[in-house]
Design a protein around this motif. Structure first.
Motif, PDB file in Angstrom:
ATOM      1  N   ASP A 103       0.813  -1.212   0.000  1.00 35.69           N
ATOM      2  CA  ASP A 103       0.000   0.000   0.000  1.00 35.69           C
ATOM      3  C   ASP A 103       0.851   1.268   0.000  1.00 35.69           C
ATOM      4  O   ASP A 103       0.324   2.387  -0.005  1.00 35.69           O
ATOM      5  CB  ASP A 103      -0.961   0.015   1.198  1.00 35.69           C
ATOM      6  CG  ASP A 103      -0.220  -0.061   2.531  1.00 35.69           C
ATOM      7  OD1 ASP A 103       1.034  -0.071   2.526  1.00 35.69           O
ATOM      8  OD2 ASP A 103      -0.885  -0.102   3.580  1.00 35.69           O
ATOM      9  N   GLY A 104       2.185   1.087   0.059  1.00 36.35           N
ATOM     10  CA  GLY A 104       3.077   2.229   0.044  1.00 36.35           C
ATOM     11  C   GLY A 104       3.392   2.784   1.405  1.00 36.35           C
ATOM     12  O   GLY A 104       4.248   3.672   1.532  1.00 36.35           O
ATOM     13  N   GLU A 105       2.740   2.291   2.447  1.00 39.04           N
ATOM     14  CA  GLU A 105       2.952   2.822   3.794  1.00 39.04           C
ATOM     15  C   GLU A 105       3.429   1.757   4.778  1.00 39.04           C
ATOM     16  O   GLU A 105       4.183   2.050   5.698  1.00 39.04           O
ATOM     17  CB  GLU A 105       1.662   3.459   4.321  1.00 39.04           C
ATOM     18  CG  GLU A 105       1.196   4.658   3.502  1.00 39.04           C
ATOM     19  CD  GLU A 105      -0.079   5.270   4.055  1.00 39.04           C
ATOM     20  OE1 GLU A 105      -0.592   4.743   5.073  1.00 39.04           O
ATOM     21  OE2 GLU A 105      -0.573   6.256   3.481  1.00 39.04           O
ATOM     22  N   SER A 106       2.986   0.541   4.621  1.00 44.74           N
ATOM     23  CA  SER A 106       3.330  -0.529   5.554  1.00 44.74           C
ATOM     24  C   SER A 106       4.830  -0.824   5.498  1.00 44.74           C
ATOM     25  O   SER A 106       5.423  -0.895   4.413  1.00 44.74           O
ATOM     26  CB  SER A 106       2.542  -1.797   5.223  1.00 44.74           C
ATOM     27  OG  SER A 106       2.969  -2.867   6.042  1.00 44.74           O
ATOM     28  N   SER A 107       5.443  -0.987   6.661  1.00 50.82           N
ATOM     29  CA  SER A 107       6.875  -1.281   6.729  1.00 50.82           C
ATOM     30  C   SER A 107       7.167  -2.755   6.453  1.00 50.82           C
ATOM     31  O   SER A 107       8.327  -3.143   6.305  1.00 50.82           O
ATOM     32  CB  SER A 107       7.426  -0.906   8.115  1.00 50.82           C
ATOM     33  OG  SER A 107       6.726  -1.609   9.134  1.00 50.82           O
ATOM     34  N   ASP A 108       6.129  -3.574   6.379  1.00 50.66           N
ATOM     35  CA  ASP A 108       6.331  -5.000   6.108  1.00 50.66           C
ATOM     36  C   ASP A 108       6.929  -5.225   4.728  1.00 50.66           C
ATOM     37  O   ASP A 108       7.623  -6.224   4.504  1.00 50.66           O
ATOM     38  CB  ASP A 108       4.996  -5.751   6.219  1.00 50.66           C
ATOM     39  CG  ASP A 108       4.448  -5.737   7.649  1.00 50.66           C
ATOM     40  OD1 ASP A 108       5.258  -5.518   8.571  1.00 50.66           O
ATOM     41  OD2 ASP A 108       3.225  -5.926   7.821  1.00 50.66           O
ATOM     42  N   ALA A 109       6.669  -4.316   3.822  1.00 53.49           N
ATOM     43  CA  ALA A 109       7.140  -4.492   2.449  1.00 53.49           C
ATOM     44  C   ALA A 109       8.660  -4.500   2.363  1.00 53.49           C
ATOM     45  O   ALA A 109       9.230  -5.115   1.449  1.00 53.49           O
ATOM     46  CB  ALA A 109       6.577  -3.380   1.560  1.00 53.49           C
ATOM     47  N   PHE A 110       9.331  -3.852   3.322  1.00 53.69           N
ATOM     48  CA  PHE A 110      10.787  -3.790   3.252  1.00 53.69           C
ATOM     49  C   PHE A 110      11.432  -5.127   3.608  1.00 53.69           C
ATOM     50  O   PHE A 110      12.624  -5.329   3.359  1.00 53.69           O
ATOM     51  CB  PHE A 110      11.311  -2.691   4.185  1.00 53.69           C
ATOM     52  CG  PHE A 110      10.950  -1.309   3.718  1.00 53.69           C
ATOM     53  CD1 PHE A 110      11.677  -0.683   2.720  1.00 53.69           C
ATOM     54  CD2 PHE A 110       9.856  -0.635   4.248  1.00 53.69           C
ATOM     55  CE1 PHE A 110      11.344   0.587   2.285  1.00 53.69           C
ATOM     56  CE2 PHE A 110       9.512   0.633   3.824  1.00 53.69           C
ATOM     57  CZ  PHE A 110      10.250   1.250   2.825  1.00 53.69           C
ATOM     58  N   SER A 111      10.652  -6.016   4.175  1.00 60.05           N
ATOM     59  CA  SER A 111      11.165  -7.362   4.471  1.00 60.05           C
ATOM     60  C   SER A 111      10.783  -8.360   3.381  1.00 60.05           C
ATOM     61  O   SER A 111      11.231  -9.510   3.423  1.00 60.05           O
ATOM     62  CB  SER A 111      10.630  -7.846   5.826  1.00 60.05           C
ATOM     63  OG  SER A 111       9.213  -7.904   5.812  1.00 60.05           O
ATOM     64  N   LYS A 112       9.951  -7.942   2.440  1.00 59.15           N
ATOM     65  CA  LYS A 112       9.549  -8.804   1.331  1.00 59.15           C
ATOM     66  C   LYS A 112      10.553  -8.698   0.193  1.00 59.15           C
ATOM     67  O   LYS A 112      11.221  -7.681   0.018  1.00 59.15           O
ATOM     68  CB  LYS A 112       8.153  -8.419   0.829  1.00 59.15           C
ATOM     69  CG  LYS A 112       7.066  -8.422   1.894  1.00 59.15           C
ATOM     70  CD  LYS A 112       6.751  -9.819   2.380  1.00 59.15           C
ATOM     71  CE  LYS A 112       5.593  -9.808   3.385  1.00 59.15           C
ATOM     72  NZ  LYS A 112       5.276 -11.168   3.875  1.00 59.15           N
ATOM     73  N   GLN A 113      10.653  -9.764  -0.594  1.00 59.59           N
ATOM     74  CA  GLN A 113      11.575  -9.796  -1.715  1.00 59.59           C
ATOM     75  C   GLN A 113      10.857  -9.428  -3.013  1.00 59.59           C
ATOM     76  O   GLN A 113       9.702  -9.824  -3.222  1.00 59.59           O
ATOM     77  CB  GLN A 113      12.200 -11.189  -1.861  1.00 59.59           C
ATOM     78  CG  GLN A 113      13.073 -11.602  -0.690  1.00 59.59           C
ATOM     79  CD  GLN A 113      14.315 -10.723  -0.574  1.00 59.59           C
ATOM     80  OE1 GLN A 113      14.899 -10.312  -1.558  1.00 59.59           O
ATOM     81  NE2 GLN A 113      14.696 -10.427   0.670  1.00 59.59           N
ATOM     82  N   LEU A 114      11.557  -8.683  -3.842  1.00 59.18           N
ATOM     83  CA  LEU A 114      11.039  -8.373  -5.175  1.00 59.18           C
ATOM     84  C   LEU A 114      11.475  -9.455  -6.143  1.00 59.18           C
ATOM     85  O   LEU A 114      12.614  -9.940  -6.097  1.00 59.18           O
ATOM     86  CB  LEU A 114      11.561  -7.014  -5.647  1.00 59.18           C
ATOM     87  CG  LEU A 114      11.022  -5.772  -4.933  1.00 59.18           C
ATOM     88  CD1 LEU A 114      11.802  -4.534  -5.359  1.00 59.18           C
ATOM     89  CD2 LEU A 114       9.543  -5.576  -5.237  1.00 59.18           C
ATOM     90  N   SER A 115      10.561  -9.848  -7.001  1.00 59.93           N
ATOM     91  CA  SER A 115      10.900 -10.870  -7.997  1.00 59.93           C
ATOM     92  C   SER A 115      11.578 -10.277  -9.226  1.00 59.93           C
ATOM     93  O   SER A 115      12.063 -11.011 -10.087  1.00 59.93           O
ATOM     94  CB  SER A 115       9.623 -11.604  -8.435  1.00 59.93           C
ATOM     95  OG  SER A 115       8.704 -10.690  -9.031  1.00 59.93           O
ATOM     96  N   THR A 116      11.623  -8.942  -9.297  1.00 56.07           N
ATOM     97  CA  THR A 116      12.136  -8.274 -10.499  1.00 56.07           C
ATOM     98  C   THR A 116      13.572  -7.794 -10.349  1.00 56.07           C
ATOM     99  O   THR A 116      14.173  -7.338 -11.335  1.00 56.07           O
ATOM    100  CB  THR A 116      11.246  -7.068 -10.835  1.00 56.07           C
ATOM    101  OG1 THR A 116      11.001  -6.306  -9.639  1.00 56.07           O
ATOM    102  CG2 THR A 116       9.926  -7.530 -11.421  1.00 56.07           C
ATOM    103  N   CYS A 117      14.150  -7.838  -9.147  1.00 51.69           N
ATOM    104  CA  CYS A 117      15.561  -7.495  -8.999  1.00 51.69           C
ATOM    105  C   CYS A 117      16.142  -8.256  -7.826  1.00 51.69           C
ATOM    106  O   CYS A 117      15.431  -8.601  -6.868  1.00 51.69           O
ATOM    107  CB  CYS A 117      15.771  -5.994  -8.836  1.00 51.69           C
ATOM    108  SG  CYS A 117      15.103  -5.278  -7.336  1.00 51.69           S
ATOM    109  N   SER A 118      17.440  -8.524  -7.901  1.00 53.65           N
ATOM    110  CA  SER A 118      18.101  -9.389  -6.928  1.00 53.65           C
ATOM    111  C   SER A 118      18.779  -8.562  -5.842  1.00 53.65           C
ATOM    112  O   SER A 118      19.217  -7.437  -6.071  1.00 53.65           O
ATOM    113  CB  SER A 118      19.144 -10.259  -7.634  1.00 53.65           C
ATOM    114  OG  SER A 118      19.919 -10.975  -6.707  1.00 53.65           O
ATOM    115  N   THR A 119      18.871  -9.136  -4.668  1.00 52.28           N
ATOM    116  CA  THR A 119      19.583  -8.494  -3.563  1.00 52.28           C
ATOM    117  C   THR A 119      20.993  -9.055  -3.414  1.00 52.28           C
ATOM    118  O   THR A 119      21.677  -8.769  -2.435  1.00 52.28           O
ATOM    119  CB  THR A 119      18.814  -8.708  -2.245  1.00 52.28           C
ATOM    120  OG1 THR A 119      18.626 -10.118  -2.032  1.00 52.28           O
ATOM    121  CG2 THR A 119      17.472  -8.006  -2.278  1.00 52.28           C
ATOM    122  N   ALA A 120      21.405  -9.857  -4.406  1.00 53.79           N
ATOM    123  CA  ALA A 120      22.742 -10.458  -4.353  1.00 53.79           C
ATOM    124  C   ALA A 120      23.635  -9.976  -5.482  1.00 53.79           C
ATOM    125  O   ALA A 120      24.856 -10.135  -5.416  1.00 53.79           O
ATOM    126  CB  ALA A 120      22.639 -11.983  -4.404  1.00 53.79           C
TER     127      ALA A 120
END
Length: 649
Positions: A218-235
């Protein structure tokens, strides 16, 4: 320490350059780094700031946070700026991007923006107009990393990177919502724990981000920062080849902003980090400027030989003829011998101009003021005191030197008006002090009001407008009056001939010697001598390019003045031979017509901008080009008129 060592060396090089311009190769920019080097330890935060968005198609800068971008937690805050930065449309603010020295970052999420109808329309309009973002790290502007036709990465060091792009087939707008921030660092000393930023580039990408498992943010919840995006890698860092779909701009679209941070060690020292920006990675070779200088020097040599051969030969012949007539008249006093040629007008040649003598004095004084200010600014830029590293320094220097040169304006105007036996010296001094600065301030104020209605960052704050007005009224005007006081207290300019009470009638001139022919055609010669450098200056002014070859500019400026002086003297001589003693305004507009050709050239050059249909774009371009060309008219006209006065005397 490195910068302090380089400064004397480059100053010495510039002195040699001024003394022997034909013997020295100039391949580097003459500049001094703008700030003291700042070192960062590993893990230290490296602040990144954002400047105004710019577009060469509209010429109307806009505030970065005018578009639906992520903002800092505490909101945008202005960085400290000088008057020159405000006048040039810079609006530097903090950003939400977090960079730490030597710390790589992968697919960092900033925020999510859901576009409303107005935001989508506004974003698409800015993309259509070709607006670019301009970011700054440690006073270095961001270079843009793009792809060539062959698919290879290429950097462009001026103008920032685009907000988005328009699809060639569907004409849909797409936004660059992911950036790879590439920062180059250099360790000055192996024993030093600090690192210095020596390079900064941004590779923009458009990615339609999605969360793994179909999570909706929703653009406000902080939970999203712990979720992974399928469109870019964190490695690993993002590559354009990994993009599945681009982020379209339309109402209701959810845009997730992300970024990567890439650190690379560089051999470039801090003192020379601006070289690649100023030379645009050698995009324009120095030989191009040398060709321009060679062309200009050849024009000057040709004109000098022409002037010397014609004037010396003709003047020797005329003087010998007049001496022979004088000797013959002594022997045969009973015979009347008629004089011919320029000697016929010796009793009228110093007659004040019949049309607007006061305005002529005002033009001459203003021309001297502009000439001294321009020369001073170019010299300071050439030796390195004014560099792109100091944003706004060039504009501030122009303003300061113009104000300080007001004393030369008043002195010149008063001396010439006194030589014309003018009696309204108070009015002449007032007009001198308000004519050109008043015109400039009115045009500036007119555009500033319109830019404020357009919410452009180029609109100068009211306080700074007051400061500019105060510099004019409280410094420039008093200095003009002071110079006028010295001028009127000085002795009157002595002329070698007594002016008759009745003006001599001017015979009808041949077609080629008609004054209008000389005043309209002559300007093409000085313009041709400086044409190539005009192109680079125009590109710098209107296409957000860095201009740094002020050593070449200094040479071209002197060549321009010499050319104007030579062609004017030559044509004034022919006018006097045709018994036309009204040479004052003629000499002014003969050399001043160079500005007319410059303005005509600017009309054709305007097509290079591929300007938008905004009326303000046309008003800004042609309004300021008119002002610049009018200033050029005053400078070149003054050079021609003063040289002609010396020649006639």
């Amino acid at each position: 320490k490195r910068a302090l060592i380089i400064l004397p060396k480059r100053t010495t090089m510039m002195k040699a350059f001024l003394l022997s311009t034909l013997l020295m190769r100039v391949t580097e920019g003459f500049y001094v780094p703008g700030v003291h080097p700042q070192s960062f330890k590993a893990g230290d935060e490296v602040p990144m700031k954002v400047n105004s968005m710019t577009s060469i198609h509209t010429q109307v800068p806009k505030d970065y946070y005018r578009l639906p971008y992520c903002q800092p937690t505490d909101g945008p805050k202005m960085a400290s700026e000088n008057l020159g930065e405000f006048l040039t449309g810079n609006k530097i603010q903090n950003s939400p991007y977090t960079l730490n020295m030597l710390t790589e970052a992968y697919c960092v999420r900033l925020c999510q923006k859901t576009l409303s109808k107005l935001e989508a329309a506004k974003l698409k309009l800015h993309i259509t107009y070709g607006y670019h973002n301009n970011w700054i790290i440690d006073n270095l502007p961001s270079a843009a990393v793009g792809l060539t036709a062959a698919g290879e990465k290429q950097k462009h060091y001026a103008g920032g990177f685009p907000v988005g792009f328009i699809a060639a087939d569907s004409k849909d707008a797409y936004i660059y919502n992911h950036v790879n921030i590439n920062v180059e660092y250099h360790q000055h000393d192996a024993a030093d724990v600090g690192y210095r930023v020596v390079g900064f580039s941004v590779e923009p990408m458009s990615i339609h981000h999605e969360f793994q498992g179909g999570y909706e943010w929703d653009g406000e919840s902080s939970d999203a920062f712990s979720k992974q995006l399928s469109t870019c890698s964190t490695a690993s860092h993002m590559e354009k080849t990994s993009i599945r779909s681009n982020q379209i701009v339309k109402e209701g679209e959810k845009i997730i902003y992300t970024y990567d941070v890439i650190w690379r060690e560089s051999e470039t020292s801090w003192a020379s980090r601006w070289d690649v920006y100023l030379s645009e990675d050698h995009l324009v070779p120095a030989q191009v400027h040398w060709y321009s200088i060679t062309n200009s020097i050849l024009v000057v040599l040709f004109l000098s030989l022409l002037v010397i051969s014609i004037l010396v030969r003709n003047l020797k012949r005329d003087i010998a003829g007049y001496n022979a007539i004088a000797a013959l008249a002594d022997e045969e006093k009973d015979e009347d011998v008629d004089e011919t040629g320029w000697k016929l007008v010796h009793a009228d040649v110093f007659r004040p101009p019949t049309t607007q003598p006061m305005l002529f004095a005002v033009f001459m004084g203003t021309g001297i003021q502009l000439l001294f200010a321009t020369f001073s600014v170019i010299v300071l830029s050439a030796i390195g005191f004014l560099s792109p590293a100091r944003r706004g320094s060039l504009m501030l220097a122009i303003l300061v030197f113009y104000v300080l040169c007001g004393i030369a304006n008043g002195y010149t105007s008063s001396r010439i008006y006194k030589a014309f036996r003018g009696r309204q010296w108070q009015l002449c001094t007032i007009v001198t002090s308000v004519f050109f600065p008043g015109l400039t301030f009115f045009i500036f104020l007119f555009f500033n009001i319109f830019l404020s209605f357009l919410h452009s960052s180029a609109s100068v704050p009211f306080l700074d407008v007051i400061i500019v007005g105060a510099m004019w009224c409280c410094i420039s005007v008093p200095l003009v009056f002071l110079g006028a006081w010295f001028g009127y207290k000085s002795s009157t300019i002595e002329f070698p001939c007594v002016t008759s009470s009745v003006p001599r009638e001017i015979p009808r001139p041949p077609a080629l010697l008609h004054p209008l022919v000389g005043m309209t055609v002559t300007g093409i010669v000085p313009f041709a001598a400086a044409y190539v450098e005009f192109f680079f200056i125009m590109t710098s002014l209107w296409m957000d390019q860095f201009y740094y070859v002020f050593g070449f500019t200094l040479i071209v400026f002197m060549i321009l003045c010499i050319t104007c002086a030579e062609v004017t003297v030559l044509l004034v001589y022919y006018q006097l031979c045709a018994e036309n003693h009204r040479w004052w305004w003629y000499s002014f507009f003969t050399s001043g017509s160079t500005a007319v050709y410059t303005f005509v050239y600017s009309i054709f050059w305007f097509r290079t901008l591929e300007a938008s249909k905004m009326i303000m774009t046309y008003l800004l371009y042609f309004g300021y080009m008119f002002l610049l060309c009018f200033a050029m008219l005053l400078v070149t006209g003054t050079v021609g008129a003063l040289t002609s006065l010396w020649f006639v005397k």
